[in-house]
Write a protein that holds these residues in place. Structure first.
Motif, short mmCIF file in Angstrom:
data_model
loop_
_atom_site.label_atom_id
_atom_site.label_comp_id
_atom_site.label_asym_id
_atom_site.label_seq_id
_atom_site.Cartn_x
_atom_site.Cartn_y
_atom_site.Cartn_z
N PHE A 279 -6.39 8.47 -7.62
CA PHE A 279 -4.99 8.33 -7.27
C PHE A 279 -4.64 6.90 -6.88
O PHE A 279 -3.52 6.43 -7.14
N ASP A 280 -5.58 6.19 -6.27
CA ASP A 280 -5.34 4.78 -5.94
C ASP A 280 -5.07 3.97 -7.21
O ASP A 280 -4.13 3.17 -7.28
N ILE A 281 -5.93 4.16 -8.22
CA ILE A 281 -5.77 3.43 -9.49
C ILE A 281 -4.49 3.85 -10.20
O ILE A 281 -3.71 3.00 -10.66
N PHE A 282 -4.25 5.15 -10.26
CA PHE A 282 -3.09 5.67 -10.97
C PHE A 282 -1.78 5.22 -10.30
O PHE A 282 -0.88 4.67 -10.96
N LEU A 283 -1.67 5.45 -8.98
CA LEU A 283 -0.42 5.14 -8.29
C LEU A 283 -0.15 3.64 -8.20
O LEU A 283 0.99 3.20 -8.36
N SER A 284 -1.19 2.85 -7.95
CA SER A 284 -0.97 1.41 -7.85
C SER A 284 -0.61 0.82 -9.21
O SER A 284 0.23 -0.09 -9.30
N GLY A 285 -1.22 1.34 -10.28
CA GLY A 285 -0.88 0.88 -11.62
C GLY A 285 0.56 1.18 -11.98
O GLY A 285 1.30 0.31 -12.48
N ILE A 286 0.98 2.43 -11.72
CA ILE A 286 2.37 2.83 -11.99
C ILE A 286 3.33 2.01 -11.13
O ILE A 286 4.37 1.54 -11.61
N ALA A 287 2.98 1.82 -9.84
CA ALA A 287 3.87 1.08 -8.93
C ALA A 287 4.05 -0.36 -9.38
O ALA A 287 5.16 -0.90 -9.31
N SER A 292 7.82 -4.10 -10.92
CA SER A 292 7.69 -5.46 -11.43
C SER A 292 8.99 -6.28 -11.32
O SER A 292 8.93 -7.48 -10.99
N PRO A 293 10.17 -5.70 -11.54
CA PRO A 293 11.40 -6.51 -11.35
C PRO A 293 11.56 -6.98 -9.90
O PRO A 293 11.95 -8.13 -9.66
N ILE A 294 11.24 -6.10 -8.94
CA ILE A 294 11.35 -6.48 -7.52
C ILE A 294 10.33 -7.56 -7.19
O ILE A 294 10.63 -8.52 -6.47
N LEU A 295 9.13 -7.41 -7.73
CA LEU A 295 8.08 -8.40 -7.49
C LEU A 295 8.49 -9.77 -8.03
O LEU A 295 8.30 -10.81 -7.38
N LEU A 296 9.08 -9.78 -9.23
CA LEU A 296 9.50 -11.03 -9.85
C LEU A 296 10.63 -11.68 -9.07
O LEU A 296 10.61 -12.90 -8.81
N LEU A 370 -0.99 -4.10 -3.88
CA LEU A 370 -1.27 -3.15 -4.96
C LEU A 370 -2.37 -3.70 -5.87
O LEU A 370 -3.15 -2.93 -6.46
N ILE A 371 -2.44 -5.02 -5.98
CA ILE A 371 -3.52 -5.67 -6.76
C ILE A 371 -4.86 -5.46 -6.06
O ILE A 371 -5.87 -5.18 -6.70
N ASN A 372 -4.86 -5.60 -4.72
CA ASN A 372 -6.08 -5.34 -3.95
C ASN A 372 -6.56 -3.90 -4.13
O ASN A 372 -7.77 -3.63 -4.19
N ILE A 373 -5.60 -2.99 -4.26
CA ILE A 373 -5.94 -1.57 -4.43
C ILE A 373 -6.56 -1.34 -5.80
O ILE A 373 -7.57 -0.64 -5.93
N LEU A 374 -5.98 -1.95 -6.83
CA LEU A 374 -6.56 -1.83 -8.17
C LEU A 374 -7.99 -2.37 -8.21
O LEU A 374 -8.86 -1.81 -8.88
N LYS A 375 -8.23 -3.45 -7.50
CA LYS A 375 -9.56 -4.05 -7.47
C LYS A 375 -10.57 -3.21 -6.70
O LYS A 375 -11.78 -3.38 -6.87
N ILE A 380 -4.48 3.20 -1.17
CA ILE A 380 -3.04 3.38 -0.89
C ILE A 380 -2.85 3.73 0.58
O ILE A 380 -2.01 3.18 1.28
N VAL A 381 -3.65 4.69 1.05
CA VAL A 381 -3.55 5.17 2.44
C VAL A 381 -4.86 4.92 3.17
O VAL A 381 -5.94 5.21 2.64
N GLY A 382 -4.77 4.40 4.37
CA GLY A 382 -5.94 4.15 5.19
C GLY A 382 -5.55 3.26 6.36
O GLY A 382 -4.42 2.75 6.41
N PRO A 383 -6.44 3.04 7.31
CA PRO A 383 -6.12 2.13 8.42
C PRO A 383 -5.82 0.73 7.88
O PRO A 383 -6.50 0.25 6.97
N ARG A 384 -4.80 0.09 8.42
CA ARG A 384 -4.47 -1.24 7.95
C ARG A 384 -5.64 -2.19 8.20
O ARG A 384 -6.18 -2.25 9.31
N PRO A 385 -6.08 -2.93 7.16
CA PRO A 385 -7.20 -3.88 7.35
C PRO A 385 -6.79 -5.00 8.29
O PRO A 385 -5.78 -5.67 8.07
N GLU A 386 -7.57 -5.20 9.33
CA GLU A 386 -7.27 -6.21 10.34
C GLU A 386 -7.94 -7.54 10.01
O GLU A 386 -8.92 -7.59 9.26
N ARG A 387 -7.44 -8.60 10.60
CA ARG A 387 -8.07 -9.91 10.48
C ARG A 387 -9.45 -9.86 11.12
O ARG A 387 -9.69 -9.11 12.08
N VAL A 388 -10.35 -10.66 10.61
CA VAL A 388 -11.72 -10.68 11.12
C VAL A 388 -11.73 -11.01 12.61
O VAL A 388 -12.43 -10.37 13.40
#
Length: 483
Positions: A279-287, A292-296, A370-375, A380-388
């Motif tokens: 679902f991470d790959i599928f949803l992030s790819g679709i998103a 893409s217009p908003i990102l641009l 979303l690029i980090n998720i594809l990689k 998509i869902v999880g604890p927000r990654p904190e700074r080191v």
């Protein structure tokens, strides 16, 4: 009434008897639910009859049967989705959250109903006819029901005054009463009393209030108060300890003639991890495609704003403490942290650009992740990654903070939905631990929909106070020096 024990000391065996009174709040919410359900269903029935019944090609009787079937499905579907989205929590949730819940519940129900209607009638060639009619119907439903809910909430607050609370607190200073008092429509903390007060005094005070707020007490004292409140049928609100949250996910075992619970503590299964990754790959790819217009547009706005780089990269921690570079749209001036030390955003931070204020408010700055998720660095869902630096600092203060690293960091998470940007480290770990312990695909879906709702809530994006910013800045600076 009392008994005498072996040492001739009286034992009190009296117990509180629940008062036989109508639970007006629940009755009122039930009435509101029926009214909302009736209006939403009536709108659906009107659209169905106006179009489907007129174009019916199966005979009058079968057309009536189809109408009944479609209406029954709609009622059940709207009820399930509405309850799931908390669209009927009159007097419980904030008005902004209630409106967002209602809009989402109607949108989900009406979209699903398009395909159900096509299946019932067998007229799949009329897909676009159904779509635009249900779209207009949804808009009308949303306007009417949201206005009606606002009226219902107003009446609720007039009829039912806030609950008066007695807070019993321990040594930990967290200003919980201030958070509670932000919901003046529901709660009011009338008095604070320390848990070390004599037990007789505590019992006397408890009797004077509608409910008790237990704020981080030692386990033994907390348990005695909980048992006493249970005995006297007194409502209790309490802050859980991390161990309480771990035990909440325990499984009941009936192997012996004594209660036994099992906490597996193994995290998600291989099957759950595989489904989550799919679902991470599928949803992030679709998103990425859809957005893409908003990102641009966002990228162009940032570039034209000050000519600086579009993206901001920062080292974060994810599953197992692994470090990666997180991507965000740059919302601050270039070199906002040129001294190499973290500077968390304050409530009025002059480093945030004009474009940054907008994209931070609507969370567009997070979309490049979303690029980090594809990689595979994030989910998509999880604890927000904190700074080191923050992970190291928070783990020193709260050793259990490292438990968040049992799962991948996420674009959104339980703490982001139910907490704030400036939520304390201890509260963050409690919220994220609830997600880790109770993980399921259903919970992921719930958090995704709740994330949409918080876009309507300004308080969810509050920055740190100036005092908190200075505290984190100094702590991070000391961390760098020590290392």
């Amino acid at each position: 009434m009392s008994l005498v024990n072996e040492v001739n000391e009286p034992v009190d065996i009296t117990i509180g008897i629940p008062k036989k009174k109508v639970q007006g709040k629940y009755v009122y919410r039930a009435i509101c639910y029926l009214i909302l359900m009736a209006i939403a269903s009536a709108a659906f029935m009107y659209v169905w009859y106006d179009y489907v019944f007129v174009h019916n090609q199966t005979g009058h009787l079968l057309g009536i049967a189809n109408l009944g079937m479609a209406l029954g499905i709609y009622v059940i579907l709207y009820s399930i989705v509405g309850r799931w989205m908390r669209a009927f929590k009159i007097g419980v949730d904030r008005m902004s959250s209630l409106v967002a819940s209602q809009i989402l519940a109607l949108a989900i129900t009406d979209i699903i109903e398009i395909f159900i209607s096509l299946a019932i009638t067998g007229q799949f060639r009329f897909f676009w006819d159904f779509t635009w009619r249900y779209f207009l119907m949804g808009l009308a439903q949303a306007v009417v029901l949201c206005i009606l809910e606002a009226i219902m909430v107003f009446i609720y607050r007039k009829i039912f005054p806030p609950i008066h609370l007695l807070e019993i607190y321990g040594e930990h200073k967290n200003d919980l009463y201030k958070k509670i008092d932000t919901r003046t429509d529901k709660f009011h903390v009338d008095k604070l009393i320390h848990c070390d007060e004599p037990e007789a005094e505590l019992k006397k005070e408890i009797a004077n209030y509608d409910a008790v707020l237990i704020n981080d007490l030692p386990s033994e004292r907390r348990n005695r108060i909980l048992k006493y409140c249970f005995e006297k049928n007194k409502r209790v609100y309490y802050t859980p300890k991390i161990s309480d949250i771990i035990l909440k996910g325990a499984e009941e075992l009936n192997f012996f003639d004594t209660p036994l619970y099992l906490s597996r503590n193994t995290g998600m299964s291989l099957w759950e991890a595989a489904v989550k990754r799919f679902f991470d790959i599928f949803l992030s790819g679709i998103a990425l495609i859809v957005l893409s217009p908003i990102l641009l547009i966002t990228a162009l706005a940032i570039k034209l704003g000050d000519g600086g780089p579009v993206f901001f990269k920062q080292e974060r921690c994810t599953l197992g403490g692994k470090k990666f570079m997180i991507l965000k749209f740059r919302s601050m001036i270039v070199d906002a942290e040129k001294d190499g030390r973290p500077h968390p955003a304050g409530e009025k931070d002059d480093r945030i650009t004009k474009v940054g204020h907008v994209i931070r408010a609507i969370r567009v700055d997070e979309l490049p992740q979303l690029i980090n998720i594809l990689k595979g660095d994030m989910s998509i869902v999880g604890p927000r990654p904190e700074r080191v630096e923050h992970v190291e600092k928070y783990t020193q203060d709260v050793p259990e903070f490292k438990y968040r690293l049992k799962v991948k960091g996420g674009l959104t998470g339980y703490a982001q939905v139910y907490g704030k940007y400036n939520t304390t480290a201890l509260d963050k770990i409690k919220l994220d631990m609830y997600y880790i312990i109770n993980y399921s695909i259903r919970l992921d879906l719930q958090i995704i929909f709740e994330t949409v709702k918080i876009l309507f809530q300004k308080e969810s994006t509050e920055g740190f106070t100036e005092e908190r910013v200075e505290e984190m800045h100094d702590a991070a600076g000391n961390n760098i020096k020590d290392n």
